[in-house]
Each structure stands twice: as structure tokens, then as C-alpha cells.
Design a protein around this motif. Structure first.
Motif, PDB file in Angstrom:
ATOM      1  N   SER A  12       0.825  -1.211   0.000  1.00  0.00           N
ATOM      2  CA  SER A  12       0.000   0.000   0.000  1.00  0.00           C
ATOM      3  C   SER A  12       0.864   1.269   0.000  1.00  0.00           C
ATOM      4  CB  SER A  12      -1.012  -0.010   1.149  1.00  0.00           C
ATOM      5  OG  SER A  12      -0.429  -0.435   2.329  1.00  0.00           O
ATOM      6  N   TYR A  13       2.110   1.190   0.516  1.00  0.00           N
ATOM      7  CA  TYR A  13       3.025   2.336   0.363  1.00  0.00           C
ATOM      8  C   TYR A  13       3.336   2.570  -1.118  1.00  0.00           C
ATOM      9  CZ  TYR A  13       4.333   2.750   5.305  1.00  0.00           C
ATOM     10  OH  TYR A  13       4.339   2.956   6.641  1.00  0.00           O
ATOM     11  N   ASN A  14       3.526   1.445  -1.841  1.00  0.00           N
ATOM     12  CA  ASN A  14       3.833   1.495  -3.261  1.00  0.00           C
ATOM     13  C   ASN A  14       4.921   2.513  -3.608  1.00  0.00           C
ATOM     14  OD1 ASN A  14       3.639   0.686  -5.841  1.00  0.00           O
ATOM     15  ND2 ASN A  14       1.752   1.804  -6.308  1.00  0.00           N
ATOM     16  N   PRO A  15       6.143   2.345  -3.078  1.00  0.00           N
ATOM     17  CA  PRO A  15       7.204   3.333  -3.312  1.00  0.00           C
ATOM     18  C   PRO A  15       7.661   3.369  -4.776  1.00  0.00           C
ATOM     19  CG  PRO A  15       8.094   1.383  -2.232  1.00  0.00           C
ATOM     20  CD  PRO A  15       6.609   1.215  -2.262  1.00  0.00           C
ATOM     21  N   ASP A  16       8.110   4.565  -5.208  1.00  0.00           N
ATOM     22  CA  ASP A  16       8.654   4.688  -6.569  1.00  0.00           C
ATOM     23  C   ASP A  16      10.031   4.054  -6.665  1.00  0.00           C
ATOM     24  OD1 ASP A  16       6.491   6.292  -7.465  1.00  0.00           O
ATOM     25  OD2 ASP A  16       7.358   7.973  -6.341  1.00  0.00           O
ATOM     26  N   TYR A  17      10.795   4.188  -5.567  1.00  0.00           N
ATOM     27  CA  TYR A  17      12.144   3.619  -5.537  1.00  0.00           C
ATOM     28  C   TYR A  17      12.345   2.874  -4.222  1.00  0.00           C
ATOM     29  CZ  TYR A  17      13.648   6.280  -9.600  1.00  0.00           C
ATOM     30  OH  TYR A  17      13.782   6.769 -10.861  1.00  0.00           O
ATOM     31  N   ILE A  18      13.121   1.799  -4.283  1.00  0.00           N
ATOM     32  CA  ILE A  18      13.502   1.104  -3.057  1.00  0.00           C
ATOM     33  C   ILE A  18      15.018   1.125  -2.972  1.00  0.00           C
ATOM     34  CG2 ILE A  18      13.564  -1.137  -1.900  1.00  0.00           C
ATOM     35  CD1 ILE A  18      10.836  -1.721  -3.120  1.00  0.00           C
ATOM     36  N   LEU A  19      15.540   1.593  -1.849  1.00  0.00           N
ATOM     37  CA  LEU A  19      16.979   1.551  -1.617  1.00  0.00           C
ATOM     38  C   LEU A  19      17.259   0.430  -0.629  1.00  0.00           C
ATOM     39  CD1 LEU A  19      17.637   5.366  -1.023  1.00  0.00           C
ATOM     40  CD2 LEU A  19      17.459   4.133  -3.183  1.00  0.00           C
ATOM     41  N   ILE A  20      18.348  -0.288  -0.837  1.00  0.00           N
ATOM     42  CA  ILE A  20      18.677  -1.384   0.087  1.00  0.00           C
ATOM     43  C   ILE A  20      20.187  -1.454   0.266  1.00  0.00           C
ATOM     44  CG2 ILE A  20      18.616  -3.095  -1.801  1.00  0.00           C
ATOM     45  CD1 ILE A  20      17.541  -5.094   0.340  1.00  0.00           C
ATOM     46  N   THR A  21      20.623  -1.754   1.481  1.00  0.00           N
ATOM     47  CA  THR A  21      22.065  -1.875   1.710  1.00  0.00           C
ATOM     48  C   THR A  21      22.558  -3.167   1.071  1.00  0.00           C
ATOM     49  OG1 THR A  21      21.811  -3.079   3.775  1.00  0.00           O
ATOM     50  CG2 THR A  21      21.874  -0.687   3.920  1.00  0.00           C
ATOM     51  N   GLU A  22      23.830  -3.154   0.635  1.00  0.00           N
ATOM     52  CA  GLU A  22      24.369  -4.324  -0.052  1.00  0.00           C
ATOM     53  C   GLU A  22      24.356  -5.554   0.839  1.00  0.00           C
ATOM     54  OE1 GLU A  22      28.168  -3.189  -1.637  1.00  0.00           O
ATOM     55  OE2 GLU A  22      27.174  -2.366  -3.396  1.00  0.00           O
ATOM     56  N   ARG A  23      24.762  -5.376   2.106  1.00  0.00           N
ATOM     57  CA  ARG A  23      24.755  -6.517   3.018  1.00  0.00           C
ATOM     58  C   ARG A  23      23.335  -7.001   3.249  1.00  0.00           C
ATOM     59  NH1 ARG A  23      29.811  -7.005   5.757  1.00  0.00           N
ATOM     60  NH2 ARG A  23      29.096  -9.022   6.449  1.00  0.00           N
ATOM     61  N   GLY A  24      22.380  -6.071   3.238  1.00  0.00           N
ATOM     62  CA  GLY A  24      20.998  -6.425   3.503  1.00  0.00           C
ATOM     63  C   GLY A  24      20.407  -7.306   2.416  1.00  0.00           C
TER      64      GLY A  24
END
Lengths: 300, 345
Positions: A232-244
């Protein structure tokens, strides 16, 4: 009980901070300094905080370093230095055995008792103030260079290298903020629901730096968020850490995860991954990463 | 044929009151299932959804996200309840718990290794999302093999000895998890902590289907032994003289609970107290014979776990509370009350 404490750590921390702040003013104001005056002797410096180590190398003062904590993993050369363990769990004797003349840290340095003990032994301990903005990073660099006694001209020369990036970043960010992209930042998503940046986190500040908008506004701190809410947030971009990203390996297989699959970000392949400290450390690299991401956000 | 004779066998040793209780538990289970499926942070009405197929996003949320999650919670709850009940029967100890023989800890160690060292051990791993469950199952299998070796095929020196070995294995696994906690980075530490508190957040069909099959099979394997577990309550030698193959029963209970618990922990993390408390609740409701206790524990375990998960995902939405937090918050006071009650008698 322990689990409840871990889960509501942010809320509890705020309360504790206020308390320890009061105690700090009453007892140790004269011992722990948070100013940026030049240290009398910085020949044997110990750093607890990855961004400070990064900046020290940026200022080419690494010959003064004798040891760093485990969050200081950039640049790779830091591995040759002694390790003082985890930034929040330092040991008094272990640190003193290195006979440091100067200990630098940020406000997450701890535990408080160890810091107080170290201060009582007369070691120069500085807590470098941090403000999580691009200007904040520059003033952190200025503060550190004056503590380490870097000449004014060299400091200016180094900062001018970054000032250009900061200006570009500000320009793109203010352009982005007119029609802000909605961004979600994931710290880790192995085995649990994705752990996402809420208000008052380094992740939230990082997203703000790029001129985008954090989709999460309803909670503080890093919390696991359930898949339905992510949809439901439906983000335009998702950022994620490399280790994550861990065992997901690549963006391709990550975007097939059911919790992310149905978001606009995954559909448009707008998942970006970057080293955690390069995003959230608020050292030199954070500026470059933020600029890079803000440019991506400004493309249509 | 098989199932019919199984049901007949179960009914033979179950009185009418217990049959009524079991049906009540079944109804509660179905009601909770329906409630869990219809509630969530993504708001839509279930009836509306079945009446029209207009909104595809709602159907996707329901079928791809909510239903797998609810089913996983149900099966994990059932397997924890069932293995708790049968282990308590096997050890003739009301404090036995799937965690006690060290299987959960072994699975947790396997998963922790992947969470902390995964990205450096397997730079671009093909198994993707499967690697964590696989590692957890390997950890559980390792613990079972250790138990097997140290108890010389589960037979040596009786059941207390196995319990003690389990305690040692548990301690050893916690050391491993502790070391991993120490060397982990901030982000891994968060992942690890939240994982050990339990979550059904990672549920997706391709992960849970194998788990559902494995758990169902071992439940079907275990429940017919209920009469033998009843006889075992008289004592090991007595049960042996009454014709129970005690060694075989031990194999059956240990292996099937190890498998189901290993699979459950691998997909949902460490969820405390369900395995311990649910069998006690079922006993308090209706009696101690295993033909009632085993299916009852499975049903109540599933119902409780679905409710706990429902609370976990809706209480502070959009964020979610770790489900282990909720089960322990309910379980700990009940456990205290149980101890208090025993003392009074």
C-alpha cells in the motif's frame, strides 16, 4: 522483557538520553569535550565511528591513527590497524592498553560508563557533533580537521573538492523536492519482514538529502514492516544496503520477492543497492551516493 | 482406508466430551483462519472480493501475501503444539519443549550463519531465498545427529540422559549465535535480532509449500502413536512389557518433532512458549490421553499462532511486532500461573 526493550529501543533511548544528558552535565562536563579545538596531542588517535575514519583518510591524516572500531571498514586499509571492537561496547582497559592520546567518536560511542572511566584517566575524548545533512557532513569534516590540526589551507583545498558536489546535490534535491519521488529504504530483509527506515533514522535523513520523500511517516526507528503495508506504500524507488540483500544475490531475484514484487519500484526495476556506510554513515562517501541517487530520482 | 482406520482408532480412546472439545477446537481454528485471512493492513472486504474480480491488486495481496502467511502461521503453530505435546509425553516431563532437545537452537545457529556470514560465504548464490531455510534445516539435522551419536541411537541411559545432552547442545548453539552476534554489523545485528524473535514475514508460496508437505506428513506419522505414548506414561519398562517398542517410539517422536521444528524455525525464526504452553492448555480443557491431546494441541497451536500473527501484523501497522514477542507475552504469565498452581497442590 529483553525483546520488548530491543523492539522499543528508540523510544527508550530517547528517555535514557535525556537522563544521561542530565547526569552528564552535572558530573562530566569538564571531562568530555564536544568542541572542535585542536587536540594537544593527536599522534596516537583512536577512532570509534566509521564516518570519522573515512574523513580522517580523506584528510590524509591516517598516519595519526593507531586503532579503529569495527564499523570503520572503509577504506580497506583500515584493516591493518588495531581493532577496538564494537563502537557501543568499548572496553576501558583494552583502549588504554593502546596508550592513546586522543579518542574520537560520535554520540553512539559507549557504553557511557566506559567513556566516563576513560575521561577520568585524562585521555582527550571528543564527541564530534553530527547533523545528518550535506552541510552537516562538511562541518563534521571541518571539526575533525581542526581537532587533528590540519592546516587551514589544506582543509579548504579538501573541502572545495566536495563543495562542488554539495552544490550540485542541493540543486538536484531542491528540484526533486518539487515533485518528490516516494522512497523506501530497507536495511535488511533476511528471514523477517523487510526492516525499513522510519522517522529519525539515518535512512530518513539520507532520503531527505536526495530531495525524495520517505514513504514511512508513521513510526520512528528501524522496524520490520509487513508486506501488505509495503504494497500500500507502493514506493517509486527502493533503496537497500548491499549486506541487507544478502543471499538474494542480485536486484533481479530481489524484485521477485512477493513483499516487493507488486510495488511500482520493483515493476519499473527501480531498486538501488549501495554499501550501507556509503549511504548511512554520513561520511565523505554519503555525499557522492546522495548525489548519484538524487540524479537518478530526477530522471523521468 | 488408512485415514478411516486412523480416525476409528483415535475415537476408540477418546470420550464423547473430548470429541466435542476437539470439534469446538476445529471450529475455533476455522473461525481464526477466516478472521486472519480477512484482516490485515491492506484493507479490503473479503466478501466484496469474492463477488467481483475487478481489483487485481486486492486478489494478489490476498493470494500471494496474506494466505501464504496465515497458512505458514497455522502449520508452524500446529507443528510446535504437536511436537510439544508428544515430547512432553515421551520425556514424561511437563516442562519439555521442542526447544529443550536443542533442535530449535541448532536451526537458529544455521540461520544465523547465513544472516551474518551469508553474503561473504556465497557471493552470488543461486538458491536465493532458499538458502536460509536450508541452512536452518542443516543445523537442526546436525543437532539430531549429535543427539543420536551421544545417546547411541536414542537408547542409551534413558530419556533424562537425552534431556541433559539437549541442554548441552543448546548451550553450544547459543555460543555460536553469540559469536555471530558479536561479529555482525549493525544491519546484520538487526536482522538477527528480529529473526530470533520470530516472524512470518518471509512467507511465499514456493517457500511454504515444501514446509506444508513435510509438516503434514510427519503429523500423520506421529498422531497414530498416541496410544503408545499413553502407555509410556506408566514408565519405560512397563510400557515395554505392555508391548510398546519404546526405542521405535523414541525414534518416531524425536525424528518427527526434529523435522517439523527444524522446518518451522527455518521459516519463521524462534517462537517461544507455544510448544510448551499449548499442550498444557489442551490438557486443562479435557484430559491427558494422547489420542485427544495430540490433535487438540495441533489445532489449538495453529489457532493461537494465527491469532498471534494477526496481532503482530495489525497492532502497530504498518510496522509489525515480532510474533515471538506476542506468544511469549501471552505464554509467560500463563506459565507462571501454572507453576503457582503446581506448588499449591
Amino acid at each position: 522483557m529483553r525483546m520488548i526493550i530491543i523492539y522499543f529501543k528508540n523510544e527508550i533511548n530517547t528517555i535514557l538520553k535525556m537522563r544521561s544528558f542530565l547526569i552528564a552535565i552535572s558530573f562530566f562536563t569538564s571531562l568530555i569535550l564536544s568542541d572542535c579545538n585542536e587536540a594537544s596531542d593527536s599522534s596516537r588517535t583512536v577512532i570509534a565511528g566509521g564516518s570519522l575514519t573515512e574523513i580522517t583518510y580523506f584528510l590524509e591524516q591516517e598516519n595519526k591513527l593507531i586503532a579503529v572500531d569495527v564499523t570503520s571498514n572503509y577504506p580497506k586499509k583500515t584493516r591493518e590497524l588495531d581493532s577496538i571492537g564494537y563502537v557501543r561496547a568499548l572496553s576501558t582497559e583494552g583502549l588504554l592498553s593502546l596508550s592513546p592520546t586522543l579518542i574520537l567518536g560520535e554520540d553512539d560511542m559507549g557504553p557511557p560508563l566506559v567513556i566516563d572511566q576513560l575521561a577520568l584517566t585524562g585521555v582527550d575524548i571528543r564527541i564530534v557533533p553530527e547533523e545528518q545533512t550535506s552541510e552537516g557532513i562538511l562541518s563534521k569534516i571541518r571539526c575533525l580537521s581542526s581537532i587533528l590540526g590540519v592546516s587551514k589551507s589544506f582543509q579548504d583545498q579538501k573541502i572545495s573538492l566536495l563543495a562542488k558536489d554539495v552544490n550540485k546535490l542541493k540543486k538536484t534535491a531542491s528540484k526533486n523536492s518539487k515533485n518528490p519521488k516516494r522512497v523506501m529504504l530497507i536495511l535488511n530483509m533476511q528471514g523477517t519482514s523487510p526492516i525499513v527506515a522510519g522517522r529519525n533514522t539515518s535512512g530518513d535523513s539520507f532520503i531527505k538529502m536526495t530531495g525524495a520523500k520517505n514513504v514511512v511517516t508513521s513510526f520512528e526507528g528501524w522496524k520490520p514492516v509487513n508486506s501488505e503495508a509495503i504494497i500500500s506504500y507502493n514506493p517509486d524507488y527502493i533503496l537497500i544496503t548491499e549486506r541487507g540483500m544478502g543471499s538474494f544475490g542480485d536486484i533481479e531475484s530481489l524484485s521477485k520477492e512477493p513483499s516487493l514484487k507488486f510495488t511500482r519500484a520493483a515493476k519499473n526495476k527501480n531498486i538501488l543497492s549501495e554499501d550501507g556506510m556509503a549511504m548511512l554513515g554520513f561520511g565523505v562517501r554519503t555525499l557522492g551516493t546522495a548525489l548519484n541517487f538524487s540524479r537518478i530520482f530526477s530522471e523521468e | 482406508m488408512e485415514t478411516r482406520s486412523l480416525i476409528k482408532d483415535l475415537l476408540r480412546f477418546t470420550n464423547s466430551n473430548q470429541v466435542f472439545l476437539l470439534s469446538a477446537l476445529l471450529v475455533t481454528f476455522l473461525f481464526t483462519l477466516l478472521l486472519s485471512i480477512s484482516l490485515g493492513s491492506f484493507n479490503f472486504s473479503l466478501l466484496e472480493l469474492f463477488n467481483s474480480t475487478r481489483d487485481s491488486l486486492h486478489t494478489t495481496v490476498l493470494y500471494e501475501i496474506r494466505i501464504p502467511r496465515v497458512l505458514l502461521a497455522a502449520f508452524v503453530g500446529a507443528s510446535l503444539g504437536l511436537s510439544g505435546a508428544s515430547l512432553q509425553g515421551l520425556f514424561r516431563n511437563p516442562l519439555a519443549d521442542p526447544g529443550l532437545i536443542g533442535v530449535s537452537a541448532g536451526a537458529a545457529l544455521g540461520a544465523s550463519i547465513i544472516i551474518v556470514l551469508g553474503s561473504s560465504l556465497f557471493p552470488s548464490f543461486i538458491f536465493g531465498a532458499f538458502i536460509l531455510p536450508i541452512a536452518a534445516i542443516c543445523g537442526a539435522a546436525l543437532v539430531i545427529s549429535l543427539l543420536y551419536v551421544f545417546t547411541r541411537g536414542f537408547g542409551y541411559q534413558g530419556i533424562t540422559y537425552m534431556l541433559l545432552v539437549g541442554i548441552a547442545v543448546n548451550a553450544f548453539a547459543s555460543v555460536g549465535i553469540g559469536i555471530l552476534t558479536y561479529i555482525s554489523t549493525d544491519s546484520e545485528l538487526r536482522g538477527l535480532t528480529f529473526w530470533t524473535m520470530g516472524s512470518f514475514g518471509g512467507a511465499s508460496w514456493y517457500l511454504i509449500l515444501p514446509a506444508i508437505i513435510v509438516i503434514t506428513l510427519s503429523m500423520l506419522w506421529m498422531i497414530p502413536s498416541s496410544r503408545k505414548l499413553d502407555l509410556l506414561q506408566l514408565g519405560e519398562p512397563e510400557a515395554y512389557r505392555l508391548g510398546v517398542d519404546v526405542k521405535r517410539l523414541k525414534y518416531k517422536v524425536i525424528i518427527s518433532s526434529a523435522i517439523t521444528v527444524g522446518v518451522s524455525v527455518s521459516l519463521s525464526g524462534m517462537i517461544g512458549f507455544v510448544g510448551l504452553v499449548v499442550p498444557h492448555l489442551v490438557r486443562l480443557l479435557g484430559g491427558v490421553n494422547h489420542s485427544y491431546l495430540l490433535p487438540g494441541s495441533a489445532l489449538l497451536g495453529a489457532g493461537l499462532m494465527m491469532s498471534a500473527d494477526l496481532i503482530s501484523r495489525t497492532l502497530i501497522q504498518p510496522a509489525e511486532l515480532p510474533v515471538g514477542l506476542i506468544t511469549s507475552a501471552i505464554g509467560a504469565p500463563f506459565f507462571l500461573w501454572l507453576i503457582f498452581r503446581i506448588r499449591k497442590i
